[in-house]
Design a protein around this motif. Sequence first.
Motif, short mmCIF file in Angstrom:
data_model
loop_
_atom_site.label_atom_id
_atom_site.label_comp_id
_atom_site.label_asym_id
_atom_site.label_seq_id
_atom_site.Cartn_x
_atom_site.Cartn_y
_atom_site.Cartn_z
N LYS A 1 75.27 30.04 -66.80
CA LYS A 1 75.02 29.19 -67.96
C LYS A 1 74.74 30.06 -69.20
CE LYS A 1 73.10 24.88 -67.56
NZ LYS A 1 72.05 23.82 -67.56
N MET A 2 74.04 31.18 -69.04
CA MET A 2 73.78 32.06 -70.19
C MET A 2 75.09 32.60 -70.75
SD MET A 2 70.38 34.28 -69.24
CE MET A 2 70.34 35.12 -70.83
N ILE A 3 75.93 33.15 -69.87
CA ILE A 3 77.17 33.80 -70.32
C ILE A 3 78.17 32.76 -70.81
CG2 ILE A 3 79.18 35.12 -69.49
CD1 ILE A 3 77.03 36.61 -67.66
N GLU A 4 78.31 31.66 -70.09
CA GLU A 4 79.27 30.63 -70.50
C GLU A 4 78.79 29.92 -71.75
OE1 GLU A 4 80.68 30.95 -66.03
OE2 GLU A 4 79.62 29.10 -66.53
N GLY A 5 77.47 29.87 -71.92
CA GLY A 5 76.92 29.27 -73.16
C GLY A 5 77.13 30.19 -74.36
N ALA A 6 77.34 31.49 -74.09
CA ALA A 6 77.55 32.46 -75.19
C ALA A 6 79.03 32.63 -75.50
CB ALA A 6 76.95 33.80 -74.79
N SER A 7 79.89 31.88 -74.80
CA SER A 7 81.34 32.09 -74.92
C SER A 7 81.96 31.18 -75.97
CB SER A 7 82.01 31.80 -73.57
OG SER A 7 81.45 32.62 -72.57
N ILE B 1 90.13 45.30 -71.69
CA ILE B 1 89.36 44.11 -71.32
C ILE B 1 87.94 44.56 -70.96
CG2 ILE B 1 89.09 42.37 -69.48
CD1 ILE B 1 91.27 41.58 -71.36
N VAL B 2 86.94 43.80 -71.37
CA VAL B 2 85.56 44.06 -70.92
C VAL B 2 85.06 42.80 -70.22
CG1 VAL B 2 83.20 44.47 -71.67
CG2 VAL B 2 85.07 45.68 -72.78
N GLY B 3 84.59 42.95 -68.98
CA GLY B 3 84.11 41.80 -68.21
C GLY B 3 82.58 41.73 -68.20
N ILE B 4 82.05 40.52 -68.36
CA ILE B 4 80.60 40.29 -68.25
C ILE B 4 80.37 39.45 -66.99
CG2 ILE B 4 78.53 39.54 -69.49
CD1 ILE B 4 80.19 41.44 -71.17
N PRO B 5 79.90 40.07 -65.91
CA PRO B 5 79.82 39.33 -64.64
C PRO B 5 78.66 38.33 -64.59
CG PRO B 5 79.03 41.58 -64.35
CD PRO B 5 79.48 41.48 -65.78
N THR B 6 78.88 37.17 -63.96
CA THR B 6 77.86 36.12 -63.89
C THR B 6 77.02 36.24 -62.62
OG1 THR B 6 79.49 34.64 -62.87
CG2 THR B 6 79.15 34.44 -65.27
N SER B 7 77.27 37.26 -61.81
CA SER B 7 76.44 37.47 -60.61
C SER B 7 76.66 38.88 -60.09
CB SER B 7 76.83 36.47 -59.51
OG SER B 7 78.15 36.75 -59.07
N LYS B 8 75.76 39.31 -59.22
CA LYS B 8 75.90 40.64 -58.61
C LYS B 8 77.15 40.66 -57.72
CE LYS B 8 70.95 41.70 -58.77
NZ LYS B 8 69.69 41.79 -58.00
N ASP C 1 77.60 44.13 -70.31
CA ASP C 1 76.62 43.05 -70.12
C ASP C 1 76.43 42.28 -71.43
OD1 ASP C 1 74.31 45.72 -70.11
OD2 ASP C 1 74.73 44.38 -71.80
N LEU C 2 75.70 41.20 -71.32
CA LEU C 2 75.52 40.27 -72.45
C LEU C 2 74.77 40.95 -73.60
CD1 LEU C 2 76.33 37.34 -72.89
CD2 LEU C 2 74.14 36.63 -71.90
N ASP C 3 73.86 41.89 -73.27
CA ASP C 3 73.10 42.54 -74.35
C ASP C 3 74.02 43.36 -75.24
OD1 ASP C 3 70.54 43.10 -71.89
OD2 ASP C 3 70.79 41.44 -73.31
N ARG C 4 75.00 44.02 -74.60
CA ARG C 4 75.92 44.83 -75.41
C ARG C 4 77.06 43.99 -75.98
NH1 ARG C 4 77.36 49.56 -71.43
NH2 ARG C 4 76.35 48.24 -69.87
N HIS C 5 77.33 42.83 -75.37
CA HIS C 5 78.42 41.97 -75.87
C HIS C 5 77.94 40.54 -75.96
CE1 HIS C 5 81.58 45.03 -75.74
NE2 HIS C 5 80.97 45.48 -74.67
N PRO C 6 77.11 40.22 -76.94
CA PRO C 6 76.57 38.86 -77.06
C PRO C 6 77.62 37.82 -77.44
CG PRO C 6 75.84 40.21 -78.91
CD PRO C 6 76.60 41.12 -77.99
N ALA C 7 78.76 38.28 -77.96
CA ALA C 7 79.84 37.33 -78.30
C ALA C 7 80.93 37.48 -77.24
CB ALA C 7 80.40 37.62 -79.68
N VAL C 8 81.02 36.46 -76.38
CA VAL C 8 82.03 36.49 -75.32
C VAL C 8 83.23 35.66 -75.79
CG1 VAL C 8 82.46 35.90 -72.89
CG2 VAL C 8 80.20 36.71 -73.61
N ASP C 9 84.42 36.22 -75.67
CA ASP C 9 85.61 35.49 -76.18
C ASP C 9 85.99 34.31 -75.28
OD1 ASP C 9 86.26 37.20 -78.44
OD2 ASP C 9 86.59 38.74 -76.90
N LEU C 10 85.99 34.57 -73.97
CA LEU C 10 86.47 33.55 -73.03
C LEU C 10 85.75 33.73 -71.69
CD1 LEU C 10 88.63 31.47 -71.94
CD2 LEU C 10 90.10 33.45 -71.49
#
Length: 238
Positions: free
Chosen positions: A108-114, A51-58, A73-82
């Motif tokens: 909103k950035m990460i959830e918009g990329a999911s 599993i790789v997690g992209i956190p929405t806050s510090k 992070d989003l730069d390395r994983h621009p396609a978030v599955d869920l």
Amino acid sequence: PSQDDLKRIAAHRAVDLVESGMVLGLGTGSTAVHALDRIGDLLRRGVLHDIVGIPTSKKTEAHALSVGIPLSDLDRHPAVDLSIDGADEVDPHLNLVKGRGGSLLREKMIEGASKRFVVIVDESKMVDRLGGSGLAVPVEIIPFGWSYTLGRLKMLFTGECGFDARLRMTGGEKKEPFLTDNSNYIIDLYFENGITRDLDEVSDEILRLTGVVEHGMFLGLASSVIIAGRDGVTVNNK
Ligand code: DER
């Protein structure tokens, strides 16, 4: 069950949707913490892996590290599955208010990329109309000219009765402005009877104001919402 029990029930139901190998958007707030804890537990037990997690806050980054979720992070994983995250309000069309924790921009950035964005709430978050809970609809703004921006936001809603807008403060005696993870300020909008105007129009008007970065209305972003109530769990899909 207590409100926290309900949050945990909703969170665990959402984590049932997680498959090994997924890139996950990790939400922020007390409900999302239950999802982080559950994911960490399943990883430790070997039920989940890769599993790789992209956190929405510090805050979420720190908690995810503490429970052993590998992060990127989003730069390395621009396609978030869920993405799994809480909300402050959910209306009947699955529109949300988020950001009372101050994390709305990265959320909103990460959830918009999911591919999928599953919202987890206890039943107290359900409203007929956004802004209807009487609690804040947050707007992230740059600190430069904040008072000018506050004035322009107030102009947008002069017609709304019971409207107010305030700079979010923090610290002892609420002495200084709250700073987001992005070193921005937050203006909290209050609507006594909820937002009566078309949400898309309100969204556009807010976002057009120079100095505004983003607002906490998540319109049409959620794929489904998992609602834990005293009478059981309901799942509403878009
Ligand atoms: O600040 C946020 O966007 C949080 O997700 C918030 O909306 C929900 O926080 P809670 O789960 O602690 O109520």
